[in-house]
Design an enzyme around this catalytic site. Structure first.
Site: not given
Ligand code: CAO
Length: 571
Positions: A367, A543-545, A547
């Site tokens: 993501p 990577d929104h998982r 950060i």
């Protein structure tokens, strides 16, 4: 290089009245191999070639198929046992034709496969060529036909050892090296890059050592990793030996993709792989619950159940390059473009063909969010220009990119979660204490990402010198696989070309990438007046998982402050 082991004998059976004892067949050089699965139990009816047990070494996983149909009377092994060739596996009450006999067209000798070990299928021996030399041909490469020669590893005059790789061929499913059947000297090449070859195609003329004809009994065969053949031989899951990507990247520049040699293929036995293929399951998405994380049948079942529970119709639509996609998307349109006007079909470069699927994977599985910012580099650029004369004297082109690496390392130290990788199981973040910065380099063949190792220990001049060197190597196609491995964070600079912002794709398994666009003079409001400042656009994809947006904004603000006052790199 995935390679089919030399041994390929059928399981042996000795008659004991109406029963046979099935023995471990010739399994090559493997000794004391662990039984990791027992796939049948007493009372089970098995068909010829049905897998009985799975053996595993640190290099390969192999299933031992039944030499004949029958009923299992007694098991002689259990999980955890160590076995060698000839060890009894089970007692089978024969109830059908032995595997080899079942093949009506099989030669008579092969029909004895259930009785005695067969010899490895010999590679086509070099056939005689004029002048005491021999023609080396492409051996049996399974079902692969018209595969492209992607590397020619020898040239006329080269002395080659037996089993030394001569060429590399690549299909859409496998990359395989063809080894020399004998030692000798290459007299003449019969193939070139891009040629399409099949079994029996001529590779080269080889003069045997001392001018003699090469030994005709050579038997090394490079075979595709995932081909399953209908034979009573052990089925070797050689794909488990070595990860594919590092193999492909062995001699050519790698793409914008993970080049981490530790990245292994999912750990599963051949039958599980086959089962997963039948169900369209991508094993890399399945978590293994077996020993050492091995994927078991139950894990595949569980995965499928999970997918079904989430989506009413989990269709595995083919992606543009034929891979299964985990989403229910419409099929790729098949359009006859020539109907609308003249066209030309141009094959993708090797780098594009390798990097495309990796970019696609990274794009759909991470993501991504991109944080945009800008840095005031007025002073930095003035300093860079002022240092130009001195740097040129030292033979270095002091580029903005060298400063960007330096400043990024300072920011990465401050925000360690950006210098990290998400563990494959998604449960831990691996924080790296080293700073290896990947730099996207544009080459005529496509994008490659060489890595500047230990950037934290290098000065700006050293970084600039190294950047010049790796860019040259990249463009000359001289990067080695190691030059592209181990990156912890990447920078992609399009500043020399133009643009105001872009959304770079994260180079997995890294968690962030910094995109840099072209700096420009802009009016900046100081609170009292507008002043002309040189502003550098930054685009940080993360990577929104792992950060969150606030951290990303803090990271780019901090990076921007470092670039505005490069002395901060000293703090
Ligand atoms: N703003 C303004 N000018 C810039 C700049 C920036 N951000 N970055 C570089 N420039 C200038 C340089 O100063 C240089 O000018 P001079 O020749 O007058 O000194 C000129 O642009 C050319 O720079 P360069 O591109 O040769 O050198 P570099 O160190 O900036 O970059 C490299 C090196 C290897 C990163 C670059 O050549 C490259 O390949 N870039 C493309 C990367 C890419 O394709 N990324 C996309 C990935 S996503 O698909």
């Amino acid at each position: 290089m995935p390679r089919r082991p030399l041994a390929s004998a059928a399981p042996r059976a000795t008659h004991m009245g109406a029963t046979k004892e099935v023995l471990v067949p010739d399994i090559g050089d493997f000794k004391d191999v662990a039984v990791i699965e027992v796939l049948v139990k007493p009372g089970d009816s098995v068909s010829a070639e049905q897998s009985l047990i799975t053996l595993e070494t640190d290099k390969a996983t192999m299933e031992i198929p039944s030499p004949a149909a029958g009923v299992v009377k007694e098991l002689k092994v259990k999980v955890g046992d160590k076995v060698n060739e000839g060890a009894p596996i089970l007692v089978l009450e024969a109830g059908g034709a032995p595997a080899a006999e079942a093949k009506s067209q099989a030669p008579a000798a092969a029909a004895k496969a259930a009785e005695a070990p067969t010899k490895p299928a010999p590679v086509k021996a070099p056939s005689a060529a004029p002048g005491g030399a021999s023609v080396v041909k492409v051996p049996d490469i399974g079902d692969f036909k018209d595969v492209a020669v992607i590397e020619v590893l020898v040239k006329p005059g080269d002395a080659v050892a037996k089993e030394q790789s001569l060429i590399t061929v690549e299909s859409d499913k496998a990359t395989m090296e063809i080894p020399s059947p004998a030692a000798g000297v290459v007299k003449d090449l019969k193939v070139k890059l891009g040629d399409k070859v099949s079994e029996g195609s001529e590779i080269l003329i080889l003069e045997g050592e001392g001018g003699a004809t090469p030994n005709a009994t050579a038997s090394a065969v490079a075979a595709p990793p995932a081909t399953e053949r209908a034979s009573a031989s052990p089925k070797f899951d050689v794909s488990a030996e070595v990860p594919t990507v590092p193999v492909i990247a062995r001699t050519a520049p790698g793409p914008l993709e993970p080049q981490d040699a530790t990245r292994a293929k999912p750990h599963a036995s051949p039958s599980i792989r086959k089962f997963a293929r039948e169900l369209g399951v991508d094993l890399s998405q399945v978590k293994g619950s077996g020993p050492k994380g091995r994927i078991l049948k139950e894990d595949v079942h569980g995965f499928v159940k999970g997918v079904i529970a989430q989506k009413p119709v989990p269709a595995a639509a083919p992606a543009a390059r034929g891979g299964a996609m985990p989403f229910n998307v419409p099929e790729w349109p098949q359009v006859d473009f020539a109907k609308f006007g003249p066209i030309e079909s141009k094959p993708l470069t090797r780098i594009q063909r390798i990097s495309g699927p990796a970019l696609h994977r990274n794009w759909i599985s991470i993501p991504h969010v991109t944080q945009f910012d800008e840095a005031d580099i007025t002073e930095l650029e003035a300093f860079r220009k002022a240092s130009a004369v001195d740097s040129e004297k030292q033979g270095v082109k002091l580029t903005m990119l060298a400063f960007l690496i330096k400043a990024s390392v300072t920011a990465l130290r401050q925000f360690p979660q950006f210098n990290a990788s998400l563990e494959r199981n998604g449960e831990n973040l691996i924080l790296k204490k080293y700073f290896h910065i990947g730099v996207a380099v544009d080459t005529p063949e496509g994008l490659v990402v060489p890595v500047v190792k230990d950037a934290d220990r290098k000065g700006v001049y050293d970084l600039a010198r190294e950047l010049g060197e790796i860019s040259r190597l990249a463009r000359d196609k001289k990067l080695k696989p190691g030059d592209m491995q181990g990156g912890t964070f990447s920078i992609s600079s399009l500043g020399g070309i133009g643009g105001t912002a872009f959304t770079p794709i994260i180079n997995a398994p890294e968690v962030a990438i910094l995109g840099v666009s072209r700096s420009a003079m802009r009016p900046v409001w100081t609170g009292k007046e507008f002043v002309a400042r040189l502003m550098l656009p930054l685009s940080l994809s993360y990577d929104h998982r792992v950060i969150d947006g606030a951290s990303a904004a803090r990271f780019t603000s901090y990076l921007s402050s470092v670039l505005s006052d490069i002395r901060r790199t000293l703090l």
